[in-house]
Design a protein around this motif. Structure first.
Motif, PDB file in Angstrom:
ATOM      1  N   THR A   1     -15.308 -55.823   3.375  1.00 36.16           N
ATOM      2  CA  THR A   1     -16.159 -56.034   4.545  1.00 36.16           C
ATOM      3  C   THR A   1     -15.398 -56.864   5.564  1.00 36.16           C
ATOM      4  O   THR A   1     -14.857 -57.923   5.247  1.00 36.16           O
ATOM      5  CB  THR A   1     -17.462 -56.741   4.148  1.00 36.16           C
ATOM      6  OG1 THR A   1     -18.178 -55.909   3.229  1.00 36.16           O
ATOM      7  CG2 THR A   1     -18.324 -56.996   5.375  1.00 36.16           C
TER       8      THR A   1
ATOM      9  N   THR B   1     -14.922 -59.141   8.876  1.00 32.61           N
ATOM     10  CA  THR B   1     -15.562 -60.067   9.821  1.00 32.61           C
ATOM     11  C   THR B   1     -14.733 -60.195  11.094  1.00 32.61           C
ATOM     12  O   THR B   1     -15.285 -60.338  12.187  1.00 32.61           O
ATOM     13  CB  THR B   1     -15.755 -61.458   9.197  1.00 32.61           C
ATOM     14  OG1 THR B   1     -14.483 -61.961   8.755  1.00 32.61           O
ATOM     15  CG2 THR B   1     -16.714 -61.389   8.014  1.00 32.61           C
TER      16      THR B   1
ATOM     17  N   GLY C   1     -22.005 -54.618  10.417  1.00 25.51           N
ATOM     18  CA  GLY C   1     -21.497 -53.283  10.670  1.00 25.51           C
ATOM     19  C   GLY C   1     -21.255 -52.938  12.122  1.00 25.51           C
ATOM     20  O   GLY C   1     -20.921 -51.795  12.441  1.00 25.51           O
TER      21      GLY C   1
ATOM     22  N   GLY D   1     -12.636 -61.109   4.664  1.00 24.24           N
ATOM     23  CA  GLY D   1     -13.130 -60.461   5.865  1.00 24.24           C
ATOM     24  C   GLY D   1     -12.206 -60.482   7.048  1.00 24.24           C
ATOM     25  O   GLY D   1     -12.451 -59.797   8.033  1.00 24.24           O
TER      26      GLY D   1
ATOM     27  N   ARG E   1     -16.505 -51.787   7.255  1.00 23.69           N
ATOM     28  CA  ARG E   1     -15.825 -51.855   5.970  1.00 23.69           C
ATOM     29  C   ARG E   1     -14.504 -51.101   6.039  1.00 23.69           C
ATOM     30  O   ARG E   1     -14.424 -50.027   6.662  1.00 23.69           O
ATOM     31  CB  ARG E   1     -16.670 -51.236   4.853  1.00 23.69           C
ATOM     32  CG  ARG E   1     -17.995 -51.944   4.559  1.00 23.69           C
ATOM     33  CD  ARG E   1     -18.659 -51.316   3.341  1.00 23.69           C
ATOM     34  NE  ARG E   1     -18.827 -49.883   3.499  1.00 23.69           N
ATOM     35  CZ  ARG E   1     -18.827 -49.011   2.483  1.00 23.69           C
ATOM     36  NH1 ARG E   1     -18.641 -49.432   1.251  1.00 23.69           N
ATOM     37  NH2 ARG E   1     -19.012 -47.720   2.708  1.00 23.69           N
TER      38      ARG E   1
END
Length: 405
Positions: free
Chosen positions: A9, A11, A31, A50, A395
């Protein structure tokens, strides 16, 4: 324990060059892109979960495949030799005779095709899925199961597609209506004149479903010349009368490319006024669509792979960026701005084909990003380099050719 190959994931996607511009950091939450900030090379590099290093690579929005058939491939299975007659009707008959022995449609092979899309940077698709008296709605169920297995790596809209005709097969209209009621975003049509031999009747049936269910219409139109142009004119008239501007698409539309220039100009202008869109698969051998004229008239143009290694053709790899190269060459694009246009057709400008208001590297857009090692967008279009990183919905779903979903 998390697998080392599990999707990460994101960030912060740091130090990337959106559309070949200045280096920035893309900040992601839930997302979506929530901020785009200048990259500060002098600042200490952030680290931790992230934070993904973009290494100064060129960034494009996730590619959008606006015309796919993910339910009917033999990708990853033993080679299937081409057979049957090379006509639309011949291909339909050949497919109907052999699809069951190849397990078409099947979740595993559909998933394999979708993973190839991800590998090559496609994060959103509009896919036609066969609906007929032999299959019912099973193909749609198969495609939805395969999409779910990817966990959102590919956003999709489904067209319930009557590959064997509409009116000539009593009961197909009812199946299309059932598919729309069950959530298919569009109903499809197929050569209303040459397949059903009743263009008004087929279009009346499709538009009735669209008005009743609030879905779009996406018609395969292979007929060329005056016959094809006549059917486009029928669609323009029905669209305006039904108030469905912006919800009707002509797929292939070979006639738009091969009618005389004066009629072409009138046809394109009328399509723009009716809010009709077009999708192409950049076929070799057909007259290219007048892409510049279509876009100037307000006709959105989408690009798709069509079928991939199926009973219609042994060709196809799922690489939409390579197909963008083909579109540019067939359209005789040479100038930088034209090559950028080709890239936008395959990505940001295709948002409407997958039900999105925005699909770009901007705040508020889905965090769908493709990184490639290219000097600029024209370089990326003419070389279609390997996708170094693919981010879908925030992702990391592919890295250096390895699919992580």
């Amino acid at each position: 324990m998390t697998s080392p190959n599990a999707p990460e994931t994101v960030t912060v996607l740091r130090e990337v060059r959106p559309w070949g511009g200045e280096r920035v950091d893309l900040h992601v939450a839930d997302g979506r892109i929530v901020a785009v900030t200048p990259h500060d090379a002098a600042a200490p590099a952030p680290s931790g979960p992230g934070v993904v290093d973009g290494r100064g690579l060129l960034a494009l929005p996730g590619l959008v495949n606006a015309h796919a058939h993910v339910d009917k491939s033999w990708w990853g299975r033993p080679w299937v030799s081409y057979g049957g007659e090379a006509t639309t009707q011949g291909r339909i008959a050949h497919e109907r005779a052999h699809r069951d022995e190849l397990g078409i449609p099947g979740v595993d092979v559909t998933l394999a095709v979708l993973r190839e899309f991800v590998r090559h940077g496609t994060t959103a698709i509009r896919t036609h899925v066969d609906v007929d008296l032999g299959l019912g709605l099973r193909g749609i169920e198969v495609v939805r199961e395969a999409l779910a297995a990817l966990g959102g790596a590919v956003h999709a809209e489904i067209v319930a597609f009557p590959q064997d005709g509409v009116l000539r097969r009593p009961g197909v209209l009812d199946l299309l209506d059932a598919a729309a009621a069950a959530g298919a975003e569009h109903v499809g049509g197929l050569d209303p004149a040459s397949i059903d031999r009743d263009p008004v009747g087929q279009l009346d049936g499709l538009f009735a479903i669209a008005e009743r269910r609030g879905v779009g219409i996406d018609v395969h139109l292979h007929d060329g010349g005056d016959l094809g142009a006549f059917q486009v004119e029928l669609m323009i008239d029905r669209t305006l009368r039904a108030g469905l501007q912006g919800k009707v698409n002509v797929a292939h539309g070979f006639a738009v490319g091969d009618v005389p220039s004066s009629r072409q100009a009138d046809l394109v202008a009328a399509m723009g006024e009716a809010g009709i869109t077009m999708t192409t698969v950049a076929p070799i051998g057909a007259a290219p669509l007048p892409v510049h004229a279509l876009r100037a008239a307000g006709v959105a143009v989408g690009l798709g792979t069509d079928g991939i290694r199926d009973l219609w053709s042994p060709y196809g790899t799922g690489d939409l960026l390579a197909l963008t190269t083909q579109l540019a060459r067939l359209s005789r694009f040479r100038h930088d701005e034209e090559l950028v246009t080709a890239a936008r057709i395959a990505s940001s400008d295709a948002a409407r084909f997958v039900g999105r208001d925005v699909h770009d590297l901007v705040v508020g857009a889905p965090a769908d990003v493709v990184l490639v090692d290219a000097e600029n967008v024209p370089d990326a279009v003419v070389r279609a380099p390997r996708r170094a990183l693919v981010v879908a919905g925030g992702r990391v779903v592919a890295r250096d050719g390895d699919v992580l979903v």
